[in-house]
Design a protein around this motif. Structure first.
Motif, PDB file in Angstrom:
ATOM      1  N   GLU A   1     -21.899  17.290 -17.572  1.00 50.88           N
ATOM      2  CA  GLU A   1     -22.151  17.893 -18.878  1.00 50.88           C
ATOM      3  C   GLU A   1     -20.878  18.096 -19.696  1.00 50.88           C
ATOM      4  N   ALA A   2     -19.785  18.525 -19.051  1.00 50.71           N
ATOM      5  CA  ALA A   2     -18.532  18.749 -19.792  1.00 50.71           C
ATOM      6  C   ALA A   2     -17.992  17.435 -20.349  1.00 50.71           C
ATOM      7  N   LEU A   3     -18.123  16.365 -19.572  1.00 46.32           N
ATOM      8  CA  LEU A   3     -17.677  15.047 -20.044  1.00 46.32           C
ATOM      9  C   LEU A   3     -18.499  14.607 -21.249  1.00 46.32           C
ATOM     10  N   THR A   4     -19.816  14.779 -21.159  1.00 47.77           N
ATOM     11  CA  THR A   4     -20.701  14.422 -22.273  1.00 47.77           C
ATOM     12  C   THR A   4     -20.358  15.245 -23.503  1.00 47.77           C
ATOM     13  N   ASP A   5     -20.175  16.550 -23.310  1.00 50.42           N
ATOM     14  CA  ASP A   5     -19.832  17.446 -24.410  1.00 50.42           C
ATOM     15  C   ASP A   5     -18.521  17.010 -25.075  1.00 50.42           C
ATOM     16  N   MET A   6     -17.526  16.680 -24.246  1.00 52.12           N
ATOM     17  CA  MET A   6     -16.236  16.258 -24.782  1.00 52.12           C
ATOM     18  C   MET A   6     -16.362  14.964 -25.586  1.00 52.12           C
ATOM     19  N   THR A   7     -17.031  13.948 -25.014  1.00 51.75           N
ATOM     20  CA  THR A   7     -17.121  12.653 -25.705  1.00 51.75           C
ATOM     21  C   THR A   7     -17.922  12.754 -26.995  1.00 51.75           C
ATOM     22  N   GLU A   8     -18.859  13.703 -27.064  1.00 53.28           N
ATOM     23  CA  GLU A   8     -19.641  13.884 -28.289  1.00 53.28           C
ATOM     24  C   GLU A   8     -18.866  14.643 -29.367  1.00 53.28           C
ATOM     25  N   ASN A   9     -17.881  15.452 -28.958  1.00 51.45           N
ATOM     26  CA  ASN A   9     -17.180  16.315 -29.912  1.00 51.45           C
ATOM     27  C   ASN A   9     -15.794  15.834 -30.318  1.00 51.45           C
ATOM     28  N   VAL A  10     -15.272  14.786 -29.675  1.00 55.56           N
ATOM     29  CA  VAL A  10     -13.955  14.294 -30.082  1.00 55.56           C
ATOM     30  C   VAL A  10     -14.051  13.610 -31.435  1.00 55.56           C
ATOM     31  N   ARG A  11     -12.941  13.603 -32.156  1.00 55.17           N
ATOM     32  CA  ARG A  11     -12.891  13.020 -33.496  1.00 55.17           C
ATOM     33  C   ARG A  11     -11.758  11.999 -33.577  1.00 55.17           C
ATOM     34  N   THR A  12     -11.837  11.130 -34.549  1.00 51.72           N
ATOM     35  CA  THR A  12     -10.783  10.143 -34.798  1.00 51.72           C
ATOM     36  C   THR A  12      -9.435  10.848 -34.897  1.00 51.72           C
ATOM     37  N   GLY A  13      -8.454  10.312 -34.187  1.00 50.96           N
ATOM     38  CA  GLY A  13      -7.118  10.899 -34.194  1.00 50.96           C
ATOM     39  C   GLY A  13      -6.849  11.827 -33.018  1.00 50.96           C
TER      40      GLY A  13
ATOM     41  N   VAL B   1     -10.074   7.491 -30.670  1.00 51.50           N
ATOM     42  CA  VAL B   1      -9.500   8.502 -29.787  1.00 51.50           C
ATOM     43  C   VAL B   1      -8.599   7.810 -28.762  1.00 51.50           C
ATOM     44  N   SER B   2      -7.391   8.316 -28.597  1.00 52.58           N
ATOM     45  CA  SER B   2      -6.469   7.783 -27.585  1.00 52.58           C
ATOM     46  C   SER B   2      -6.722   8.487 -26.255  1.00 52.58           C
ATOM     47  N   VAL B   3      -6.415   7.788 -25.155  1.00 54.95           N
ATOM     48  CA  VAL B   3      -6.634   8.331 -23.821  1.00 54.95           C
ATOM     49  C   VAL B   3      -5.339   8.212 -23.024  1.00 54.95           C
ATOM     50  N   VAL B   4      -4.910   9.347 -22.418  1.00 52.63           N
ATOM     51  CA  VAL B   4      -3.681   9.374 -21.633  1.00 52.63           C
ATOM     52  C   VAL B   4      -4.013   9.813 -20.202  1.00 52.63           C
ATOM     53  N   PHE B   5      -3.615   8.992 -19.228  1.00 48.96           N
ATOM     54  CA  PHE B   5      -3.726   9.347 -17.814  1.00 48.96           C
ATOM     55  C   PHE B   5      -2.324   9.757 -17.368  1.00 48.96           C
ATOM     56  N   ILE B   6      -2.113  11.049 -17.194  1.00 46.69           N
ATOM     57  CA  ILE B   6      -0.774  11.616 -17.019  1.00 46.69           C
ATOM     58  C   ILE B   6      -0.073  11.083 -15.764  1.00 46.69           C
ATOM     59  N   LYS B   7      -0.662  11.293 -14.595  1.00 45.71           N
ATOM     60  CA  LYS B   7       0.006  10.911 -13.345  1.00 45.71           C
ATOM     61  C   LYS B   7       0.067   9.397 -13.151  1.00 45.71           C
ATOM     62  N   ASP B   8      -0.851   8.665 -13.777  1.00 50.56           N
ATOM     63  CA  ASP B   8      -0.837   7.208 -13.684  1.00 50.56           C
ATOM     64  C   ASP B   8       0.111   6.591 -14.713  1.00 50.56           C
ATOM     65  N   ASN B   9       0.652   7.452 -15.602  1.00 49.17           N
ATOM     66  CA  ASN B   9       1.592   7.035 -16.641  1.00 49.17           C
ATOM     67  C   ASN B   9       1.027   5.894 -17.496  1.00 49.17           C
ATOM     68  N   MET B  10      -0.224   6.091 -17.947  1.00 46.79           N
ATOM     69  CA  MET B  10      -0.882   5.072 -18.765  1.00 46.79           C
ATOM     70  C   MET B  10      -1.460   5.708 -20.021  1.00 46.79           C
ATOM     71  N   THR B  11      -1.277   5.005 -21.132  1.00 39.32           N
ATOM     72  CA  THR B  11      -1.820   5.465 -22.401  1.00 39.32           C
ATOM     73  C   THR B  11      -2.571   4.326 -23.066  1.00 39.32           C
ATOM     74  N   PHE B  12      -3.775   4.634 -23.538  1.00 40.62           N
ATOM     75  CA  PHE B  12      -4.570   3.675 -24.305  1.00 40.62           C
ATOM     76  C   PHE B  12      -4.726   4.258 -25.696  1.00 40.62           C
ATOM     77  N   GLU B  13      -4.048   3.626 -26.644  1.00 41.66           N
ATOM     78  CA  GLU B  13      -4.006   4.157 -28.002  1.00 41.66           C
ATOM     79  C   GLU B  13      -5.082   3.532 -28.875  1.00 41.66           C
ATOM     80  N   ALA B  14      -5.743   4.395 -29.622  1.00 38.72           N
ATOM     81  CA  ALA B  14      -6.757   3.931 -30.571  1.00 38.72           C
ATOM     82  C   ALA B  14      -6.067   3.162 -31.683  1.00 38.72           C
ATOM     83  N   GLY B  15      -6.685   2.080 -32.121  1.00 37.04           N
ATOM     84  CA  GLY B  15      -6.164   1.315 -33.244  1.00 37.04           C
ATOM     85  C   GLY B  15      -4.927   0.507 -32.908  1.00 37.04           C
ATOM     86  N   ASN B  16      -4.612   0.402 -31.617  1.00 41.48           N
ATOM     87  CA  ASN B  16      -3.431  -0.342 -31.207  1.00 41.48           C
ATOM     88  C   ASN B  16      -3.856  -1.346 -30.143  1.00 41.48           C
TER      89      ASN B  16
END
Length: 196
Positions: free
Chosen positions: A44-56, A86-101
């Motif tokens: 539920e928290a994952l669903t709530d988060m993905t529904e409420n995130v905004r561009t940027g 929405v950009s996604v950062v995996f901290i310990k895996d040192n990976m970033t997926f940037e929106a629009g890039n």
């Protein structure tokens, strides 16, 4: 906005270290849940988060396997978030997926390799659990909850049931006196009456 997502698989695991790392990254809001399994459906928290995130927005997750353990789910989630801007950062895996890039091919390859390991680890856990359960059953070990009442208590409850009229007892009284649960008592009574 910086948003964090933390998940543990079992009630015994601690969310504090994940939450602290997310706060250190500057997350203003952290979605937290204790849910096990490979599927993202009951989260539920994952669903709530993905529904409420905004561009940027940027979502921070401590490790890839905290988001999902299925390669398909991971790819779908990250792709959907990037499509939303929405950009996604995996901290310990040192990976970033940037929106629009256009994310690098190497980043995508590493993501899929790490996702494969997460799914492989989950599959191994399921295999080992199944093997352990089968081995225990083969050795005569009882699986599941222990019996709520001893055979002696159950027999006493059945005996009292057949004497209840002369002693003025109700089924509730019998269960209270013997410690046998009502549902268990009625199941056993039905067996006894069926055998006679």
């Amino acid at each position: 906005m910086k948003i964090g997502y933390a998940r543990v698989s079992t009630a015994g695991q601690d969310l504090d270290s994940q939450r602290q790392l997310l706060v250190e990254q500057g997350c203003e809001k952290v979605y937290v849940e204790k849910v096990t399994g490979t599927s993202t459906a009951p989260r539920e928290a994952l669903t709530d988060m993905t529904e409420n995130v905004r561009t940027g927005d940027t979502i921070y997750i401590t490790k890839i396997d905290r988001l999902a353990r299925s390669i398909i789910d991971l790819n779908n989630l990250v792709s959907d978030l990037i499509e939303k801007g929405v950009s996604v950062v995996f901290i310990k895996d040192n990976m970033t997926f940037e929106a629009g890039n256009a994310n690098s091919s190497m980043n995508t390859l590493m993501f899929n390799i790490l996702a494969s390991f997460a799914q492989f680890e989950r599959d191994l856990i399921v295999e080992r659990t199944t093997e352990g359960r089968e081995k225990a059953k083969a050795n005569g070990k009882h699986m599941g909850r222990p019996a709520s009442s001893s055979k002696k208590d159950m027999q006493k409850a059945i005996d009292l049931y057949y004497e209840k009229d002369e002693k003025g007892l109700s089924v509730a009284d019998i269960c209270r006196m013997t410690g046998v649960k009502k549902a268990t008592f009625y199941t056993k009574l039905k067996q006894v009456q069926g055998d006679s």
